[in-house]
Design a protein around this motif. Structure first.
Motif, PDB file in Angstrom:
ATOM      1  N   GLY A  81     -18.702 -29.884   8.447  1.00  0.00           N
ATOM      2  CA  GLY A  81     -17.782 -30.827   9.063  1.00  0.00           C
ATOM      3  C   GLY A  81     -17.956 -30.831  10.567  1.00  0.00           C
ATOM      4  N   GLY A  82     -16.860 -30.988  11.286  1.00  0.00           N
ATOM      5  CA  GLY A  82     -16.911 -31.062  12.742  1.00  0.00           C
ATOM      6  C   GLY A  82     -17.322 -29.751  13.386  1.00  0.00           C
ATOM      7  N   SER A  83     -17.721 -29.846  14.649  1.00  0.00           N
ATOM      8  CA  SER A  83     -18.181 -28.642  15.347  1.00  0.00           C
ATOM      9  C   SER A  83     -17.650 -28.612  16.778  1.00  0.00           C
ATOM     10  N   SER A  84     -17.634 -27.414  17.340  1.00  0.00           N
ATOM     11  CA  SER A  84     -17.277 -27.197  18.737  1.00  0.00           C
ATOM     12  C   SER A  84     -18.252 -26.181  19.303  1.00  0.00           C
ATOM     13  N   VAL A  85     -18.877 -26.531  20.420  1.00  0.00           N
ATOM     14  CA  VAL A  85     -19.875 -25.660  21.034  1.00  0.00           C
ATOM     15  C   VAL A  85     -19.436 -25.312  22.448  1.00  0.00           C
ATOM     16  N   GLU A  86     -19.430 -24.010  22.746  1.00  0.00           N
ATOM     17  CA  GLU A  86     -19.106 -23.550  24.095  1.00  0.00           C
ATOM     18  C   GLU A  86     -20.336 -22.889  24.692  1.00  0.00           C
ATOM     19  N   LEU A  87     -20.783 -23.394  25.837  1.00  0.00           N
ATOM     20  CA  LEU A  87     -21.967 -22.872  26.508  1.00  0.00           C
ATOM     21  C   LEU A  87     -21.587 -21.850  27.565  1.00  0.00           C
ATOM     22  N   SER A  88     -22.448 -20.867  27.759  1.00  0.00           N
ATOM     23  CA  SER A  88     -22.256 -19.917  28.848  1.00  0.00           C
ATOM     24  C   SER A  88     -22.572 -20.594  30.179  1.00  0.00           C
ATOM     25  N   ALA A  89     -22.130 -19.965  31.267  1.00  0.00           N
ATOM     26  CA  ALA A  89     -22.390 -20.522  32.598  1.00  0.00           C
ATOM     27  C   ALA A  89     -23.881 -20.633  32.869  1.00  0.00           C
ATOM     28  N   SER A  90     -24.662 -19.709  32.323  1.00  0.00           N
ATOM     29  CA  SER A  90     -26.114 -19.730  32.534  1.00  0.00           C
ATOM     30  C   SER A  90     -26.808 -20.810  31.716  1.00  0.00           C
ATOM     31  N   GLY A  91     -26.125 -21.296  30.680  1.00  0.00           N
ATOM     32  CA  GLY A  91     -26.711 -22.306  29.812  1.00  0.00           C
ATOM     33  C   GLY A  91     -27.695 -21.766  28.803  1.00  0.00           C
ATOM     34  N   THR A  92     -27.781 -20.430  28.672  1.00  0.00           N
ATOM     35  CA  THR A  92     -28.744 -19.831  27.742  1.00  0.00           C
ATOM     36  C   THR A  92     -28.093 -19.204  26.514  1.00  0.00           C
ATOM     37  N   ARG A  93     -26.770 -19.175  26.491  1.00  0.00           N
ATOM     38  CA  ARG A  93     -26.051 -18.657  25.329  1.00  0.00           C
ATOM     39  C   ARG A  93     -24.954 -19.642  24.935  1.00  0.00           C
ATOM     40  N   ALA A  94     -24.571 -19.578  23.675  1.00  0.00           N
ATOM     41  CA  ALA A  94     -23.510 -20.462  23.203  1.00  0.00           C
ATOM     42  C   ALA A  94     -22.814 -19.835  22.004  1.00  0.00           C
ATOM     43  N   ILE A  95     -21.572 -20.242  21.810  1.00  0.00           N
ATOM     44  CA  ILE A  95     -20.840 -19.983  20.581  1.00  0.00           C
ATOM     45  C   ILE A  95     -20.609 -21.331  19.926  1.00  0.00           C
ATOM     46  N   SER A  96     -21.072 -21.458  18.706  1.00  0.00           N
ATOM     47  CA  SER A  96     -20.911 -22.694  17.951  1.00  0.00           C
ATOM     48  C   SER A  96     -19.996 -22.425  16.758  1.00  0.00           C
TER      49      SER A  96
ATOM     50  N   GLY B 118     -13.933 -22.937   5.479  1.00  0.00           N
ATOM     51  CA  GLY B 118     -13.883 -22.054   6.632  1.00  0.00           C
ATOM     52  C   GLY B 118     -14.693 -22.596   7.789  1.00  0.00           C
ATOM     53  N   ARG B 119     -15.227 -21.683   8.601  1.00  0.00           N
ATOM     54  CA  ARG B 119     -16.053 -22.053   9.751  1.00  0.00           C
ATOM     55  C   ARG B 119     -17.259 -21.126   9.842  1.00  0.00           C
ATOM     56  N   PHE B 120     -18.381 -21.690  10.257  1.00  0.00           N
ATOM     57  CA  PHE B 120     -19.497 -20.872  10.699  1.00  0.00           C
ATOM     58  C   PHE B 120     -19.281 -20.566  12.176  1.00  0.00           C
ATOM     59  N   PHE B 121     -19.246 -19.302  12.520  1.00  0.00           N
ATOM     60  CA  PHE B 121     -19.086 -18.854  13.903  1.00  0.00           C
ATOM     61  C   PHE B 121     -20.424 -18.262  14.302  1.00  0.00           C
ATOM     62  N   ASP B 122     -21.181 -19.021  15.093  1.00  0.00           N
ATOM     63  CA  ASP B 122     -22.573 -18.671  15.380  1.00  0.00           C
ATOM     64  C   ASP B 122     -22.781 -18.250  16.829  1.00  0.00           C
ATOM     65  N   PHE B 123     -23.437 -17.110  16.992  1.00  0.00           N
ATOM     66  CA  PHE B 123     -23.884 -16.639  18.295  1.00  0.00           C
ATOM     67  C   PHE B 123     -25.296 -17.193  18.495  1.00  0.00           C
ATOM     68  N   MET B 124     -25.430 -18.122  19.439  1.00  0.00           N
ATOM     69  CA  MET B 124     -26.698 -18.811  19.656  1.00  0.00           C
ATOM     70  C   MET B 124     -27.287 -18.418  21.014  1.00  0.00           C
ATOM     71  N   GLU B 125     -28.614 -18.439  21.083  1.00  0.00           N
ATOM     72  CA  GLU B 125     -29.268 -18.148  22.359  1.00  0.00           C
ATOM     73  C   GLU B 125     -30.501 -19.021  22.511  1.00  0.00           C
TER      74      GLU B 125
ATOM     75  N   VAL C  84     -28.613 -15.941  16.565  1.00  0.00           N
ATOM     76  CA  VAL C  84     -28.699 -14.493  16.724  1.00  0.00           C
ATOM     77  C   VAL C  84     -27.771 -13.802  15.729  1.00  0.00           C
ATOM     78  N   LEU C  85     -26.619 -14.394  15.491  1.00  0.00           N
ATOM     79  CA  LEU C  85     -25.667 -13.860  14.515  1.00  0.00           C
ATOM     80  C   LEU C  85     -24.867 -15.000  13.926  1.00  0.00           C
ATOM     81  N   ARG C  86     -24.822 -15.058  12.609  1.00  0.00           N
ATOM     82  CA  ARG C  86     -23.923 -15.981  11.924  1.00  0.00           C
ATOM     83  C   ARG C  86     -22.847 -15.182  11.213  1.00  0.00           C
ATOM     84  N   GLN C  87     -21.595 -15.442  11.629  1.00  0.00           N
ATOM     85  CA  GLN C  87     -20.442 -14.780  11.023  1.00  0.00           C
ATOM     86  C   GLN C  87     -19.476 -15.857  10.506  1.00  0.00           C
TER      87      GLN C  87
END
Length: 208
Positions: free
Chosen positions: A80-95, A118-125, A134-137
């Motif tokens: 379904g829908g998604s929300s992505v938050e980027l780090s200040a450096s632009g090299t990491r994200a939580i999706s 539920g939701r996929f909570f993804d640590f992206m780089e 990097v991690l899917r929880q």
């Protein structure tokens, strides 16, 4: 000039979020269609998968997924829908992506679909220009059992059912019946586990 710089920055952030969303969508399409070589492309080399029935390195996850696929294990996903938050450096994200997990199998002799929301909570780089997981929880919010035959008359083992966490107790029930060992402290809609996950996500972004 500041307006144009801001616009360019906003556009780049939008593009990065779209690239991340594409990785999330590819994860589901490749995994659910059995495109295992393509599925490897969504991960980074140290990627980890967490699920009710598996926790470990993505290559091992692929291996056991193939084994299950060949045995007829049926687990499918819908996004379904998604929300992505980027780090200040632009090299990491939580999706975070809304999803359902649907597993088909026998529940006490009756063929059923268990649907977990539920939701996929993804640590992206972003490494060498490529976004990867990097991690899917997953976060498990609520679930239910749907018999394929609506006239099926069966009764669940209430003691076993109620022994599992509320957010994924029906999924845990069918997976236990199918012989899986289920992890019983996964993040749910509320509680200490999901709050700890949110904090871990904030730390991931802040230490980029």
């Amino acid at each position: 000039m500041s307006t144009s710089i801001s616009t360019a920055s906003d556009l780049e952030q939008l593009l990065e979020k779209q690239r991340i969303r594409e990785v999330v969508e590819n994860w589901v399409v490749f995994r659910d269609s059995g495109k295992w070589e393509e599925f490897k492309s969504v991960w980074h080399s140290d990627g980890v998968m967490m699920a009710t029935w598996f926790q470990g390195h993505f290559e091992e996850f692929i291996k056991v997924s193939i084994e299950g696929w060949n045995k007829g294990v049926s687990i499918l996903h819908f996004l379904g829908g998604s929300s992505v938050e980027l780090s200040a450096s632009g090299t990491r994200a939580i999706s975070q992506t809304k999803m359902t997990i649907t597993q088909r199998g026998l529940v006490d002799g009756f063929e059923c679909d268990v649907v977990c929301t539920g939701r996929f909570f993804d640590f992206m780089e972003k490494r060498e220009g490529r976004w990867g997981v990097v991690l899917r929880q997953p976060i498990y919010e609520k679930d239910r059992i749907n018999p394929l035959d609506p006239s099926a008359n069966f009764k669940l083992d209430q003691d076993l059912l109620m022994s599992f966490p509320e957010g994924y107790r029906h999924l845990a029930y069918i997976q236990t019946k199918l012989g899986f060992k289920v992890k019983e402290d996964m993040p749910q809609l509320k509680g200490a586990a999901v709050e700890a996950l949110y904090q871990r996500g904030r730390d991931w972004l802040n230490h980029a």
